[in-house]
Design an enzyme around this catalytic site. Structure first.
Site, PDB file in Angstrom:
ATOM      1  N   ALA A  14      68.503  17.642  71.390  1.00 50.85           N
ATOM      2  CA  ALA A  14      69.543  19.105  71.119  1.00 50.85           C
ATOM      3  C   ALA A  14      69.067  20.231  70.560  1.00 50.85           C
ATOM      4  O   ALA A  14      69.904  21.156  70.524  1.00 50.85           O
ATOM      5  CB  ALA A  14      71.394  18.478  70.390  1.00 50.85           C
ATOM      6  N   GLY A 141      56.285  24.016  82.951  1.00 58.16           N
ATOM      7  CA  GLY A 141      56.334  25.206  83.722  1.00 58.16           C
ATOM      8  C   GLY A 141      56.823  26.512  82.845  1.00 58.16           C
ATOM      9  O   GLY A 141      56.585  26.224  81.524  1.00 58.16           O
ATOM     10  N   LYS A 196      49.045  25.710  76.530  1.00 65.38           N
ATOM     11  CA  LYS A 196      49.046  26.505  76.756  1.00 65.38           C
ATOM     12  C   LYS A 196      49.587  27.205  75.252  1.00 65.38           C
ATOM     13  O   LYS A 196      49.419  28.066  74.881  1.00 65.38           O
ATOM     14  CB  LYS A 196      49.601  26.476  77.802  1.00 65.38           C
ATOM     15  CG  LYS A 196      51.912  25.930  77.433  1.00 65.38           C
ATOM     16  CD  LYS A 196      52.702  26.458  76.841  1.00 65.38           C
ATOM     17  CE  LYS A 196      53.878  25.748  76.914  1.00 65.38           C
ATOM     18  NZ  LYS A 196      54.817  25.999  76.061  1.00 65.38           N
ATOM     19  N   THR A 253      53.903  32.457  77.582  1.00 64.60           N
ATOM     20  CA  THR A 253      54.475  31.435  76.478  1.00 64.60           C
ATOM     21  C   THR A 253      53.352  32.191  75.541  1.00 64.60           C
ATOM     22  O   THR A 253      53.914  32.261  74.226  1.00 64.60           O
ATOM     23  CB  THR A 253      53.411  30.054  76.519  1.00 64.60           C
ATOM     24  OG1 THR A 253      54.447  29.269  77.708  1.00 64.60           O
ATOM     25  CG2 THR A 253      53.633  29.510  75.081  1.00 64.60           C
ATOM     26  N   SER A 259      58.780  33.200  72.504  1.00 64.03           N
ATOM     27  CA  SER A 259      57.633  32.035  72.596  1.00 64.03           C
ATOM     28  C   SER A 259      57.345  31.604  71.025  1.00 64.03           C
ATOM     29  O   SER A 259      56.861  32.161  69.903  1.00 64.03           O
ATOM     30  CB  SER A 259      56.657  32.221  72.840  1.00 64.03           C
ATOM     31  OG  SER A 259      55.321  31.266  72.580  1.00 64.03           O
TER      32      SER A 259
END
Length: 339
Positions: A14, A141, A196, A253, A259
């Site tokens: 969660a 993505g 990434k 990101t 991010s």
């Protein structure tokens, strides 16, 4: 035989991305149950349709419910979304294994390479759940949770070696603001998602050092070259890294203040220690801090050159000053761009 129309879906976890993806599924007309580790979070989601700890001011669809009991959460689930951090996936899935339906589609949201084993998340899932690769779907993505939860337009890649299962998850998550594309290159999508985070750390450090757009563009582009080298060595399709799971996720990101990896790196670039940055992040360590070590080890075992990843490992785990790491990157021997 798996259900091609996935209606009953469980999200295990969660946190921000787990909750946002549950909202995506709910807005796509699916019946969703979220498992939350804390009973208070589960009660808030079930009763108030909010998760203020992770996505304040976001209203969740009424067809989403929640529980702190994993057995209750998994009862009757046609698909199970694994939304826990990469380095805790093995332990959590081991506890849930006996509760999984043998035919359920397992969907991984985790982005990382496991420390020690150097396995991708789908490999960990296949090992622990004892299911074939074709039963595991990877979502990757440019998926910043808060923007998606707010209904801002976004796209993703749904990757699976079994195209029919990828299509089933695609249909279950397609709505007015979330557009998923299918792919069969699981290796490329997973490595793009893991790498990434590390490159985003470097972009954050550069920002913390006061460096500008040219530096960011250089790190993003050379970071893309690193992940593509590693991916193709492991059999990935080079085109995957030019898509949403590669450059798309990388740009989002590395450039967004939402991010966690970028903001964590920025604190390190401003001179904070790893412990200080972690404290400022509410006790959470960015995925890239751990993944830089496992990805570095994987690259070294394959003879793949990943200088930015190596520099991030040395800054985070060997105490190297970010300025020194940057100078060393610039001082590397001259070479052809594509070598």
């Amino acid at each position: 035989m798996f259900a091609k129309d996935l209606q009953r879906i469980t999200v295990l976890g969660a946190g921000s991305w787990g909750t946002a993806f549950a909202k995506v599924l709910g807005d796509a007309g699916r019946d969703v149950t979220i498992w939350a580790r804390r009973e208070s979070v589960a009660a808030e989601i079930a009763q108030e349709h909010t998760n203020g700890s992770y996505l304040p001011d976001v209203k969740l669809p009424s067809r989403i419910t929640a529980t702190a009991d994993p057995a209750a959460a998994l009862d009757g689930a046609q698909a199970v979304v694994l939304a826990v951090p990469s380095q805790s996936l093995r332990a959590n899935l081991s506890a849930w294994k006996g509760l999984l339906s043998p035919d359920s589609v397992l969907v991984s949201l985790a982005k990382g390479v496991e420390l020690g084993t150097l396995k991708r998340m789908s490999q960990v899932i296949a090992e622990i759940a004892e299911v074939p690769d074709g039963q595991i779907v990877v979502v990757s993505g440019p998926n910043l949770a808060r923007e998606i939860a707010q209904g801002q337009p976004s796209a993703a890649v749904v990757a699976c070696s079994d195209h029919e299962r990828a299509v089933a998850v695609q249909r279950a998550s397609f709505n007015s603001y979330f557009r998923p594309y299918t792919n069969t290159d699981v290796v490329g999508c997973e490595l793009g998602g893991a790498c990434k985070n590390v490159i985003a750390l470097s972009c954050g450090m550069a920002a913390g050092l006061g460096l500008g757009t040219n530096t960011m563009a250089t790190l993003i582009t050379r970071g893309l070259a690193e992940m593509a080298r590693l991916g193709t060595k492991l059999g990935a399709d080079p085109l995957t890294f030019a898509g949403l799971a590669g450059v798309g996720d990388l740009v989002a990101t590395c450039s967004s203040p939402l991010s966690r990896n970028r903001t964590f790196g920025e604190r390190l670039g401003r001179g904070e220690t790893l412990e200080q940055a972690q404290l400022a992040a509410g006790g959470q360590v960015a995925e890239g801090v751990k993944s830089c070590t496992s990805i570095r080890e994987l690259a070294m075992s394959l003879g793949v050159d990943m200088p930015i990843t190596d520099a991030m490992h040395r800054v985070c785990h060997e105490g190297v000053d970010p300025r020194k790491a940057g100078a060393e990157l610039l001082g590397r021997s001259q070479k052809h761009e594509w070598s």
